[in-house]
Design an enzyme around this catalytic site. Structure first.
Site, PDB file in Angstrom:
ATOM      1  N   ASP A 156       0.690  -1.068  -0.149  1.00 27.95           N
ATOM      2  CA  ASP A 156       0.029  -0.054   0.040  1.00 27.95           C
ATOM      3  C   ASP A 156       0.892   1.347  -0.089  1.00 27.95           C
ATOM      4  OD1 ASP A 156      -1.907  -1.883   0.301  1.00 27.95           O
ATOM      5  OD2 ASP A 156      -2.069  -1.667   2.373  1.00 27.95           O
ATOM      6  N   ARG A 187      -0.196  -9.338  -4.384  1.00 35.17           N
ATOM      7  CA  ARG A 187       0.808  -9.664  -3.392  1.00 35.17           C
ATOM      8  C   ARG A 187       1.552 -10.870  -3.698  1.00 35.17           C
ATOM      9  NH1 ARG A 187      -2.964  -8.801   1.669  1.00 35.17           N
ATOM     10  NH2 ARG A 187      -2.265 -10.640   2.145  1.00 35.17           N
ATOM     11  N   HIS A 229      -5.730  -0.492   0.472  1.00 31.78           N
ATOM     12  CA  HIS A 229      -6.467  -0.054   1.614  1.00 31.78           C
ATOM     13  C   HIS A 229      -6.854   1.166   1.508  1.00 31.78           C
ATOM     14  CE1 HIS A 229      -6.565  -0.236   6.281  1.00 31.78           C
ATOM     15  NE2 HIS A 229      -7.258  -1.003   5.929  1.00 31.78           N
TER      16      HIS A 229
HETATM   17  O1  F6P Z   1      -2.184  -4.157   3.369  1.00 32.06           O
HETATM   18  C1  F6P Z   1      -2.322  -4.862   2.223  1.00 32.06           C
HETATM   19  C2  F6P Z   1      -3.493  -5.478   1.595  1.00 32.06           C
HETATM   20  O2  F6P Z   1      -3.221  -6.079   0.588  1.00 32.06           O
HETATM   21  C3  F6P Z   1      -4.394  -4.241   1.358  1.00 32.06           C
HETATM   22  O3  F6P Z   1      -4.117  -3.617   0.190  1.00 32.06           O
HETATM   23  C4  F6P Z   1      -5.770  -4.805   1.363  1.00 32.06           C
HETATM   24  O4  F6P Z   1      -6.684  -3.877   1.664  1.00 32.06           O
HETATM   25  C5  F6P Z   1      -5.647  -5.867   2.378  1.00 32.06           C
HETATM   26  O5  F6P Z   1      -4.291  -5.915   2.703  1.00 32.06           O
HETATM   27  C6  F6P Z   1      -6.128  -7.269   2.148  1.00 32.06           C
HETATM   28  O6  F6P Z   1      -6.187  -7.768   3.399  1.00 32.06           O
HETATM   29  P1  F6P Z   1      -6.183  -9.594   3.612  1.00 32.06           P
HETATM   30  O7  F6P Z   1      -5.267 -10.086   2.736  1.00 32.06           O
HETATM   31  O8  F6P Z   1      -6.388  -9.822   4.998  1.00 32.06           O
HETATM   32  O9  F6P Z   1      -7.709  -9.679   2.805  1.00 32.06           O
END
Ligand code: F6P
Length: 380
Positions: free
Chosen positions: A135, A300, A179
Site C-alpha cells: 500500500d 501480493r 487499503h
Molecule cells: O495491506 C495490504 C493489503 O493487501 C491491502 O491492500 C488490502 O486492503 C488488505 O491487505 C487485504 O487484506 P487481507 O489479505 O487480509 O484480505
C-alpha cells in the site's frame, strides 16, 4: 556477548519479505556473530513459542521467493483470538521474549505491525521494525518494500486490459488494492496510461467520470481504462466517513468510541466491492459496455521485483548495524538516498496518504487524466 535476536513477519504478506529475512539473518550472523530465531505466523508465534532457528543454510535460496518462510497473520498482541475469546496476550509475548533471552525483536510489517511493535516497546521489549506493504502508506519512509512489485503487477494488468478494451470499444474498470491510500492506483494508473484514476484522497462523482468518458468519445476515443483504488470514495461516501471519524474523535465514553469504531468498520466492510455498482452505473450513464476486473491478492503474490529485492536487502542489512549499535524502539525508513531510524511513536497510528497536490497527481492531470472529481473541484 553476541546478541540473540528474534524476527517475525506480521500483517498481509508481500513480495520481498524473504529477501528481508535473509538479509537480517546473513548480515547479523556474518557481520556481528548474532544468533537469530524466527517466530512463526506473526505475533502468534511469540504467544505459542513456535520458533525456527535461522542460519545461513535456512535462508539460502529464499531471496527470489514470494510470501514469507516464517508465515504471517494479522494477530494483534493485545486482542488475539484464543480458544474462541479475544484475549490480551502481551504478557505471554513478554514471557517468551525473556525465556529465549532475546536482546531484540525485529518485526517486519505494515501500519498494524508498527502499532503492535509500539505496544511491545511500551511493555519493555527492544523492538526494531522494517516497513513492508504493497500500500506504501507507512509514514516517515518514502517507500516500503512490496510496493514496487505490486505496482508492476497492476501496471501489467492495465497493459493487458488495454488490448481487450480497444478490441471491444469498452470501458474497463480495474480495481487495485491499497487499503485506504491511493498510491498503488495512482502509480499503476500513470504507468499504464489509465484515462481515469480514482483514489480515496480525491472523492469522485460518477457523473464526472461519465463526462470524462463522453469527452473521450467526442474526441474519437472509443475505449477507456479506469484504475480505481479499493478505498476510493464517492463524495457522498467520503462525507459519511468524515462524519463517522468525527463521531469517533468526539466520543465522550469508551462505549461511544467503540460504537463509532464499529460503525466505521461496518462502513468499510460494506464498501468492499463498490466497484461492481460503480461499473454498472457508468455503463448506464455512458451507454457504453463496461467490464470490471478486481485484481485482488494477485498483487501480493509471486516473485519480488528486482527493486523490492534490492530495497528489502538494504533494509535487512542495515538492520544488523542498528541492532549492533543497540538502537532499539525504531523503524528503519528510506529518506532521500539514506536509510535512517525513526522512533516507532512517530509512525504508529499514522498513515501516509496521497497529498491532493502531489507531483504525480499534478502530472496525471497535465497528461489529461481525470480524477472524476465534481465539476469545479481542483483541476477537473
Ligand atoms: O495491506 C495490504 C493489503 O493487501 C491491502 O491492500 C488490502 O486492503 C488488505 O491487505 C487485504 O487484506 P487481507 O489479505 O487480509 O484480505
Amino acid at each position: 556477548m553476541p546478541q540473540h535476536i528474534g524476527i517475525l513477519t506480521s500483517g498481509g504478506d508481500c513480495p520481498g519479505l524473504n529477501a528481508a529475512i535473509r538479509a537480517v539473518v546473513k548480515a547479523s550472523q556474518e557481520g556481528y556473530g548474532m544468533r537469530v530465531i524466527g517466530f512463526v505466523n506473526g505475533f502468534r508465534g511469540l504467544v505459542q513459542d513456535q520458533t525456527i532457528e535461522l542460519d545461513d543454510k535456512v535462508v539460502s535460496g529464499i531471496l527470489t521467493g514470494g510470501g514469507t518462510i516464517l508465515g504471517t497473520s494479522r494477530d494483534k498482541p493485545h486482542r488475539m483470538p484464543m480458544g474462541g475469546k479475544m484475549r490480551d496476550m502481551t504478557d505471554a509475548i513478554v514471557d517468551t521474549y525473556h525465556r529465549h533471552h532475546l536482546d531484540a525483536l525485529v518485526c517486519i510489517g505494515g501500519g498494524g505491525t508498527q502499532k503492535n511493535a509500539l505496544r511491545l516497546k511500551k511493555a519493555g521489549l527492544h523492538v526494531v521494525t522494517l516497513p513492508k506493504t504493497i500500500d506504501n502508506d507507512i509514514p516517515m519512509t518514502e517507500s516500503s518494500f512490496g510496493f514496487d512489485t505490486a505496482l508492476g503487477i497492476a501496471t501489467e494488468a492495465i497493459d493487458r486490459l488495454h488490448s481487450t478494451a480497444t478490441s471491444h470499444n469498452r470501458i474497463i474498470v480495474l480495481e487495485v488494492m491499497g487499503h485506504r491510500a491511493g498510491w498503488l492506483a495512482l502509480g499503476a494508473g500513470l504507468a499504464g496510461g489509465a484515462d481515469v484514476i480514482l483514489i480515496p484522497e480525491l472523492p469522485y462523482e460518477v457523473e464526472s467520470v461519465a463526462e470524462a468518458i463522453r469527452e473521450r468519445t467526442r474526441r474519437g476515443k472509443r475505449f477507456s481504462i479506469i484504475a480505481v483504488a479499493e478505498g476510493a470514495l464517492s463524495g457522498r461516501d467520503a462525507d459519511c466517513v468524515d462524519a463517522l471519524v468525527e463521531k469517533k474523535h468526539k466520543a465522550a465514553t469508551p462505549g461511544q468510541k467503540e460504537a463509532a469504531s464499529e460503525a466505521l468498520r461496518q462502513f468499510h466492510e460494506d464498501h468492499a466491492g463498490h466497484t461492481i455498482k460503480f461499473t454498472k452505473q457508468l455503463e448506464k450513464l455512458t451507454g457504453q459496455e463496461s467490464r470490471l476486473t478486481i485484481l485482488g491478492h494477485l498483487q501480493r503474490g509471486g516473485t519480488p521485483s528486482a527493486g523490492d529485492r534490492v530495497f528489502a536487502t538494504w533494509l535487512g542489512a542495515h538492520c544488523a548495524k542498528v541492532l549492533d549499535a543497540r538502537t532499539y524502539g525504531v523503524m528503519l525508513a528510506l529518506q532521500g538516498t539514506t536509510i535512517r531510524t525513526v522512533p516507532i511513536e512517530e509512525v504508529s497510528g499514522n498513515k501516509k496518504l496521497v497529498p491532493p497536490d502531489h507531483p504525480l497527481v499534478k502530472s496525471a492531470r497535465l497528461v489529461g487524466t481525470s480524477f472524476g472529481e465534481a465539476q469545479g473541484v481542483s483541476g477537473s
